[in-house]
Design a protein around this motif. Structure first.
Motif, short mmCIF file in Angstrom:
data_model
loop_
_atom_site.label_atom_id
_atom_site.label_comp_id
_atom_site.label_asym_id
_atom_site.label_seq_id
_atom_site.Cartn_x
_atom_site.Cartn_y
_atom_site.Cartn_z
N PHE A 167 80.07 44.78 34.01
CA PHE A 167 80.36 45.81 35.00
C PHE A 167 79.34 46.94 34.96
O PHE A 167 78.87 47.32 33.89
CB PHE A 167 81.74 46.42 34.73
CG PHE A 167 82.87 45.44 34.81
CD1 PHE A 167 83.51 45.22 36.00
CD2 PHE A 167 83.25 44.71 33.69
CE1 PHE A 167 84.55 44.30 36.09
CE2 PHE A 167 84.29 43.80 33.77
CZ PHE A 167 84.94 43.58 34.97
N PRO A 168 79.01 47.52 36.13
CA PRO A 168 78.15 48.72 36.13
C PRO A 168 78.81 49.84 35.36
O PRO A 168 80.04 49.95 35.32
CB PRO A 168 78.04 49.06 37.63
CG PRO A 168 78.37 47.79 38.34
CD PRO A 168 79.38 47.09 37.48
N GLY A 192 61.90 47.00 34.62
CA GLY A 192 62.74 46.06 35.34
C GLY A 192 64.18 46.54 35.33
O GLY A 192 64.65 47.09 34.33
N VAL A 193 64.87 46.34 36.44
CA VAL A 193 66.27 46.77 36.57
C VAL A 193 67.13 45.55 36.86
O VAL A 193 66.95 44.88 37.88
CB VAL A 193 66.43 47.81 37.70
CG1 VAL A 193 67.91 48.17 37.88
CG2 VAL A 193 65.61 49.05 37.41
N ILE A 194 68.04 45.22 35.95
CA ILE A 194 69.00 44.14 36.17
C ILE A 194 70.32 44.79 36.56
O ILE A 194 70.95 45.48 35.77
CB ILE A 194 69.17 43.27 34.92
CG1 ILE A 194 67.83 42.59 34.58
CG2 ILE A 194 70.25 42.23 35.13
CD1 ILE A 194 67.87 41.72 33.33
N ASP A 195 70.71 44.58 37.83
CA ASP A 195 71.84 45.30 38.40
C ASP A 195 72.19 44.63 39.72
O ASP A 195 72.12 43.41 39.83
CB ASP A 195 71.44 46.77 38.60
CG ASP A 195 72.62 47.71 38.63
OD1 ASP A 195 73.25 47.83 39.70
OD2 ASP A 195 72.94 48.33 37.61
N GLY A 249 77.59 39.35 38.20
CA GLY A 249 77.46 40.09 36.95
C GLY A 249 77.78 39.24 35.74
O GLY A 249 77.99 39.76 34.65
N ASN A 250 77.80 37.91 35.92
CA ASN A 250 78.15 37.04 34.80
C ASN A 250 76.97 36.88 33.84
O ASN A 250 75.82 37.19 34.17
CB ASN A 250 78.62 35.68 35.32
CG ASN A 250 77.62 35.02 36.24
OD1 ASN A 250 76.63 34.46 35.79
ND2 ASN A 250 77.86 35.08 37.54
N GLY A 300 78.15 52.26 28.31
CA GLY A 300 79.34 52.17 29.13
C GLY A 300 80.14 53.45 29.17
O GLY A 300 79.81 54.44 28.51
N ASN A 301 81.21 53.44 29.97
CA ASN A 301 81.99 54.65 30.25
C ASN A 301 83.47 54.47 29.95
O ASN A 301 84.30 55.06 30.62
CB ASN A 301 81.83 55.03 31.73
CG ASN A 301 80.38 55.24 32.11
OD1 ASN A 301 79.63 55.86 31.37
ND2 ASN A 301 79.99 54.72 33.25
#
Length: 415
Positions: A167-168, A192-195, A249-250, A300-301
């Motif tokens: 999860f973001p 690089g951004v993986i999102d 997002g797996n 994470g949050n």
């Protein structure tokens, strides 16, 4: 009203300590399952919160219990809304439904799996990382959790896993009129951004999708790209692991994205996603690092009582937490098995196509800022290890809550 002599933080700590009893029963899922491993750690989190500088309660007043409830609700909501695309694995983590991953498959193991009703969906090798895998369908009528147990009994000693969802770890916080800052730091480099997919960035060199419907523009990813531009990153590569896939997002998608980034020669990759440990993703991260890549990830949050977040908790990953404009660690910041840096994660803004400048909050936005500092050093010809040593020299305020210290404190506004 706050009682005389009690700070908001002392009150919060008292609340957290009170939750270590009845809350454990109240916050578990049906069957007594606690998918977060959270509730037994609430008391420890309370003590930690008394030691760390927290965001003001006027900004956010969520206790560890509320954070745990929010995460459980998010996981349950994902499974329910997926229309069967997401199921619970044997650890009660959400994962792609109806299939499992077998690492390093050979003809004998595939034949045994087929005999037990596990049919091949796909067999391949993660691009540029050399990790072989097979996706296998679960026999009809079996849950994901049951399927995993059956196949592990049939193939003892083999690495078999669900394809868990990540999860973001940040959210937009509404409009703001904040103006961008101009960092007086070494600039440049490639990140690089993986999102999700990045939209509207003139720094985007290449982008590739690793989920059905990808690339599909993402506010979260676009805000990250805006922050990277403000922080001075000259080139950005984007990997969309979500697209329109309800099981996006797996772990397999993220592993494939890492392989593609490695093949493109991307020196630093920022991952602002969190999920459980997964053996395929752990191996992909290790293989990418062995090729000289620096992998940076958000913690994470879900609060200090949350279980360790991955990929931030994998060995060698640069784990990053967030701080607000006064340098206080975010109250909702999660944790990893180790912590390297903190970076701005609140009281900041970015430009998102179609929305203009928006406020941001979350460790999602701290990770790319830390990555930008490492990338700037690697652009000077330094190895990943040397770049980290150089980043240490500009970090300040080292502590148990900030790791080696805070990076990029003036990198607060995306342009």
């Amino acid at each position: 009203m706050i009682p005389r002599g009690k700070t908001p933080y002392a009150l919060l700590a008292s609340l957290l300590l009170a939750l270590t009893g009845p809350a454990q029963a109240q916050l578990s899922l049906p069957g007594g399952i606690d998918p977060l491993g959270t509730l037994g750690r609430v008391g420890d989190a309370a003590q930690e919160l008394t030691d760390r500088a927290l965001a003001p309660t006027s900004t956010i007043e969520r206790s560890a219990r509320q954070l745990a409830q929010a995460r459980i609700a998010r996981l349950e909501g994902l499974v329910m809304a997926s229309r069967g695309a997401v199921d619970w694995d044997d650890r009660h983590e959400p994962a792609r439904a109806g299939e499992v991953l077998l690492l390093d498959p050979d003809p004998a193991s595939l034949a045994l799996a087929r005999d037990r009703g596990f049919l091949p969906i796909e067999q391949g090798v993660i691009e540029d990382l050399g990790i072989a895998y097979a996706r296998l369908s679960i026999p009809a009528g079996q849950s994901l959790a049951r399927g995993l147990k059956i196949l592990r009994r049939a193939l003892p000693g083999r690495e078999i896993t669900a394809d868990q969802i990540h999860f973001p770890s940040g959210v937009g916080a509404g409009g703001t009129s904040a103006k961008p800052a101009t960092p007086a730091l070494p600039r440049g480099g490639t990140v690089g951004v993986i999102d999700g997919a990045i939209a509207g960035s003139d720094r985007l060199v290449a982008q590739r999708g690793f989920a059905s419907g990808a690339p599909k523009g993402s506010e979260h990813a676009s805000a990250i790209a805006s922050l990277l531009k403000s922080a001075g990153s000259a080139r950005i590569y984007g990997a969309d692991v979500y697209g329109s896939d309800p099981a996006g997002g797996n772990a397999l998608a993220i592993a494939r994205a890492l392989g593609w980034m490695a093949g493109q020669g991307v020196p630093v990759v920022s991952i602002s996603l969190v999920g459980p440990a997964n053996p395929l993703l752990a191996r992909a991260v290790a293989a990418a690092r062995a090729k000289g890549m620096a992998v940076v990830a958000a913690v994470g949050n879900d609060g200090a009582a949350a279980p360790p977040a991955y990929p931030a908790s994998y060995p060698g990953v640069v784990a990053v937490t967030g701080v607000d404009g006064r340098g206080r660690v975010l109250i909702e910041a999660g944790r990893a098995s180790h912590l390297d840096y903190a970076a701005p994660g609140a009281d900041m803004s970015a430009i998102v196509p179609g929305k203009g400048r928006i406020g941001l909050r979350g460790t999602s936005f701290a990770a790319p800022l830390a990555a930008s500092r490492i990338a700037a050093r690697m652009a000077q010809g330094k190895s990943a290890g040397s770049a980290l040593e150089a980043a240490n020299s500009e970090a300040f305020g080292a502590s148990r809550q900030t790791g080696r210290g805070v990076l990029c404190m003036i990198c607060r506004s995306g342009t």
